[in-house]
Structure formats: structure tokens, C-alpha cells
Design a protein around this motif. Structure first.
Motif, mmCIF file in Angstrom:
data_model
loop_
_atom_site.group_PDB
_atom_site.id
_atom_site.type_symbol
_atom_site.label_atom_id
_atom_site.label_comp_id
_atom_site.label_asym_id
_atom_site.label_seq_id
_atom_site.Cartn_x
_atom_site.Cartn_y
_atom_site.Cartn_z
ATOM 1 N N VAL A 123 10.038 -0.540 1.211
ATOM 2 C CA VAL A 123 9.275 0.677 1.460
ATOM 3 C C VAL A 123 9.937 1.871 0.782
ATOM 4 O O VAL A 123 9.266 2.725 0.191
ATOM 5 N N LEU A 124 11.277 1.933 0.828
ATOM 6 C CA LEU A 124 12.007 3.000 0.131
ATOM 7 C C LEU A 124 11.726 2.968 -1.369
ATOM 8 O O LEU A 124 11.484 4.002 -1.991
ATOM 9 N N ASP A 125 11.758 1.781 -1.954
ATOM 10 C CA ASP A 125 11.464 1.629 -3.385
ATOM 11 C C ASP A 125 10.041 2.077 -3.701
ATOM 12 O O ASP A 125 9.802 2.754 -4.704
ATOM 13 N N GLY A 126 9.090 1.690 -2.854
ATOM 14 C CA GLY A 126 7.696 2.092 -3.064
ATOM 15 C C GLY A 126 7.536 3.608 -3.034
ATOM 16 O O GLY A 126 6.809 4.185 -3.838
ATOM 17 N N ALA A 127 8.245 4.250 -2.110
ATOM 18 C CA ALA A 127 8.167 5.714 -2.010
ATOM 19 C C ALA A 127 8.797 6.376 -3.237
ATOM 20 O O ALA A 127 8.252 7.331 -3.787
ATOM 21 N N LYS A 128 9.955 5.871 -3.676
ATOM 22 C CA LYS A 128 10.619 6.440 -4.847
ATOM 23 C C LYS A 128 9.800 6.215 -6.117
ATOM 24 O O LYS A 128 9.684 7.102 -6.955
ATOM 25 N N LEU A 129 9.220 5.020 -6.273
ATOM 26 C CA LEU A 129 8.394 4.740 -7.447
ATOM 27 C C LEU A 129 7.097 5.549 -7.446
ATOM 28 O O LEU A 129 6.518 5.798 -8.498
ATOM 29 N N ALA A 130 6.639 5.972 -6.260
ATOM 30 C CA ALA A 130 5.439 6.805 -6.176
ATOM 31 C C ALA A 130 5.712 8.232 -6.612
ATOM 32 O O ALA A 130 4.787 9.004 -6.829
ATOM 33 N N GLN A 183 12.000 13.376 -2.276
ATOM 34 C CA GLN A 183 13.050 13.112 -1.300
ATOM 35 C C GLN A 183 12.497 12.132 -0.273
ATOM 36 O O GLN A 183 11.376 12.290 0.203
ATOM 37 N N VAL A 184 13.269 11.117 0.069
ATOM 38 C CA VAL A 184 12.891 10.158 1.095
ATOM 39 C C VAL A 184 13.971 10.185 2.173
ATOM 40 O O VAL A 184 15.147 10.007 1.865
ATOM 41 N N SER A 185 13.554 10.432 3.416
ATOM 42 C CA SER A 185 14.497 10.523 4.534
ATOM 43 C C SER A 185 14.104 9.557 5.628
ATOM 44 O O SER A 185 12.962 9.103 5.698
ATOM 45 N N GLY A 220 0.786 -1.227 0.000
ATOM 46 C CA GLY A 220 0.000 0.000 0.000
ATOM 47 C C GLY A 220 0.816 1.273 0.000
ATOM 48 O O GLY A 220 0.255 2.365 -0.105
ATOM 49 N N VAL A 221 2.138 1.154 0.093
ATOM 50 C CA VAL A 221 2.983 2.350 0.147
ATOM 51 C C VAL A 221 2.896 3.140 -1.151
ATOM 52 O O VAL A 221 2.633 4.350 -1.139
ATOM 53 N N ARG A 222 3.107 2.473 -2.255
ATOM 54 C CA ARG A 222 3.137 3.185 -3.548
ATOM 55 C C ARG A 222 1.794 3.836 -3.881
ATOM 56 O O ARG A 222 1.744 5.028 -4.198
ATOM 57 N N PRO A 223 0.642 3.106 -3.825
ATOM 58 C CA PRO A 223 -0.618 3.770 -4.164
ATOM 59 C C PRO A 223 -0.985 4.905 -3.211
ATOM 60 O O PRO A 223 -1.485 5.950 -3.632
ATOM 61 N N THR A 224 -0.704 4.721 -1.927
ATOM 62 C CA THR A 224 -1.025 5.770 -0.952
ATOM 63 C C THR A 224 -0.208 7.022 -1.216
ATOM 64 O O THR A 224 -0.740 8.134 -1.228
ATOM 65 N N LEU A 225 1.090 6.849 -1.426
ATOM 66 C CA LEU A 225 1.953 8.002 -1.658
ATOM 67 C C LEU A 225 1.685 8.649 -3.014
ATOM 68 O O LEU A 225 1.772 9.870 -3.145
ATOM 69 N N GLU A 226 1.353 7.856 -4.026
ATOM 70 C CA GLU A 226 1.008 8.439 -5.327
ATOM 71 C C GLU A 226 -0.184 9.371 -5.194
ATOM 72 O O GLU A 226 -0.203 10.464 -5.755
ATOM 73 N N GLN A 227 -1.188 8.936 -4.444
ATOM 74 C CA GLN A 227 -2.378 9.756 -4.253
ATOM 75 C C GLN A 227 -2.041 11.039 -3.485
ATOM 76 O O GLN A 227 -2.507 12.113 -3.838
ATOM 77 N N LEU A 228 -1.204 10.944 -2.458
ATOM 78 C CA LEU A 228 -0.839 12.116 -1.665
ATOM 79 C C LEU A 228 0.059 13.072 -2.454
ATOM 80 O O LEU A 228 -0.040 14.292 -2.304
ATOM 81 N N LEU A 229 0.924 12.526 -3.283
ATOM 82 C CA LEU A 229 1.860 13.359 -4.035
ATOM 83 C C LEU A 229 1.227 14.010 -5.255
ATOM 84 O O LEU A 229 1.801 14.926 -5.834
ATOM 85 N N ARG A 230 0.041 13.542 -5.663
ATOM 86 C CA ARG A 230 -0.673 14.194 -6.760
ATOM 87 C C ARG A 230 -1.076 15.605 -6.374
ATOM 88 O O ARG A 230 -1.046 16.510 -7.182
ATOM 89 N N GLU A 231 -1.486 15.775 -5.114
ATOM 90 C CA GLU A 231 -1.920 17.087 -4.634
ATOM 91 C C GLU A 231 -0.756 18.072 -4.600
ATOM 92 O O GLU A 231 -0.886 19.206 -5.020
ATOM 93 N N ARG A 232 0.381 17.599 -4.072
ATOM 94 C CA ARG A 232 1.541 18.483 -3.908
ATOM 95 C C ARG A 232 2.773 17.625 -3.674
ATOM 96 O O ARG A 232 2.733 16.678 -2.901
ATOM 97 N N ALA A 233 3.877 17.956 -4.320
ATOM 98 C CA ALA A 233 5.118 17.206 -4.134
ATOM 99 C C ALA A 233 5.709 17.563 -2.772
ATOM 100 O O ALA A 233 6.016 18.723 -2.509
ATOM 101 N N ARG A 234 5.804 16.566 -1.897
ATOM 102 C CA ARG A 234 6.344 16.774 -0.553
ATOM 103 C C ARG A 234 7.338 15.664 -0.244
ATOM 104 O O ARG A 234 7.236 14.560 -0.772
ATOM 105 N N PRO A 235 8.298 15.933 0.632
ATOM 106 C CA PRO A 235 9.228 14.876 1.014
ATOM 107 C C PRO A 235 8.537 13.826 1.879
ATOM 108 O O PRO A 235 7.559 14.114 2.559
ATOM 109 N N VAL A 236 9.058 12.624 1.831
ATOM 110 C CA VAL A 236 8.544 11.514 2.633
ATOM 111 C C VAL A 236 9.571 11.207 3.717
ATOM 112 O O VAL A 236 10.764 11.120 3.431
ATOM 113 N N VAL A 237 9.093 11.054 4.944
ATOM 114 C CA VAL A 237 9.964 10.706 6.067
ATOM 115 C C VAL A 237 9.518 9.355 6.597
ATOM 116 O O VAL A 237 8.351 9.162 6.939
ATOM 117 N N LEU A 238 10.471 8.424 6.651
ATOM 118 C CA LEU A 238 10.192 7.085 7.172
ATOM 119 C C LEU A 238 10.640 7.021 8.630
ATOM 120 O O LEU A 238 11.805 7.266 8.934
#
Length: 135
Positions: free
Chosen positions: A116-123, A127-129, A84-102
Motif C-alpha cells: 500500500v505504501l508503494d502504491g501511494a508513492k507511485l501515485a 508524503q505518506v504517514s 486500487g490504491v494507485r489509481p484511486t490516489l492518482e485521481q485524487l492527487l490530480r486535483e491537488r497534491a495532498r499528504p496521504v495518511v494510512l
């Protein structure tokens, strides 16, 4: 008699509603809503983060994703899982590009972290921190 009527009219014109208490209540309500508003969605779980010497502060507008030691991946209090990481982050990043913090627990296996890092990057995360505790 004329003077008396004129005096009554002036008195009636000056009578009005005192706005000071109304303004006080409006400002108190405004302060209440500002204080209770949540600007950053928390992950909903407590994670034992590792310590880092090079830790730095990030901006307030980030997407927080937590990975617990039992393998759960959480966003906004719900377990989204690795899938669920990639679809969730894709939906959130459509609104506005923001960094992801794990927020990753110390005992999380490296392969789960990489997934999880790959899912965030593919979404499309710019920036993933990793969240750590400053020493």
C-alpha cells in the motif's frame, strides 16, 4: 385635508417588510450547512491503531486510507483493495497534491503495508504517514 393626505403618503412610504426575521433564518441555515459539511473524507472502517510516543498532528486536508486486519484496503467507505490504491490516489492527487495518511491496524502484515505504501508513492503522494494513537 392636504395635511391628512401628506400624512397618509408618509405612512405608506414607511410601511415595509421587517427583514430581521428573514436575516435570522438565513444565519441559522448558514450555521446548519457549515456544521453539517464534511471536510475530510473518512475511511469508513474502524481500525485499531498502534500507539506511538512521537505522534504529531497533521493538516486537515489529507487523504485517509485504512488497512484492516483482514487485509481490506478502504477509501471513503469502499474496499478498493491493494490494486486500487494507485489509481484511486492518482485521481485524487490530480486535483491537488495532498499528504496521504494510512490508518493501519496493529495486526496487518508488513508485506501488505509495504504494498500500500508503494502504491501511494507511485501515485505521486508528496508524503505518506501512518496514523497512530498518541500516548
Amino acid at each position: 385635508m392636504m395635511q391628512q393626505r401628506l400624512g397618509q403618503r408618509l405612512e405608506q412610504q414607511h410601511q415595509g417588510i421587517d427583514m430581521s426575521p428573514l436575516l435570522d433564518v438565513v444565519f441559522i441555515l448558514l450555521i446548519f450547512f457549515i456544521v453539517t459539511t464534511v471536510f475530510v473524507r473518512e475511511t469508513g472502517v474502524e481500525v485499531d491503531k498502534p500507539q506511538a510516543v512521537s505522534a504529531s498532528q497533521l493538516q486537515q486536508l489529507v487523504i485517509l486510507v485504512a488497512i484492516t486486519d483482514n487485509g481490506g484496503v478502504y477509501y471513503d467507505g469502499s474496499n478498493i483493495g491493494v490494486e486500487g490504491v494507485r489509481p484511486t490516489l492518482e485521481q485524487l492527487l490530480r486535483e491537488r497534491a495532498r499528504p496521504v495518511v494510512l490508518q493501519v491496524d496493529k495486526n496487518v502484515p508488513a508485506d501488505l503495508l509495504v504494498k500500500v505504501l508503494d502504491g501511494a508513492k507511485l501515485a505521486g503522494a508528496p508524503q505518506v504517514s501512518l496514523a497512530t494513537v498518541a500516548q
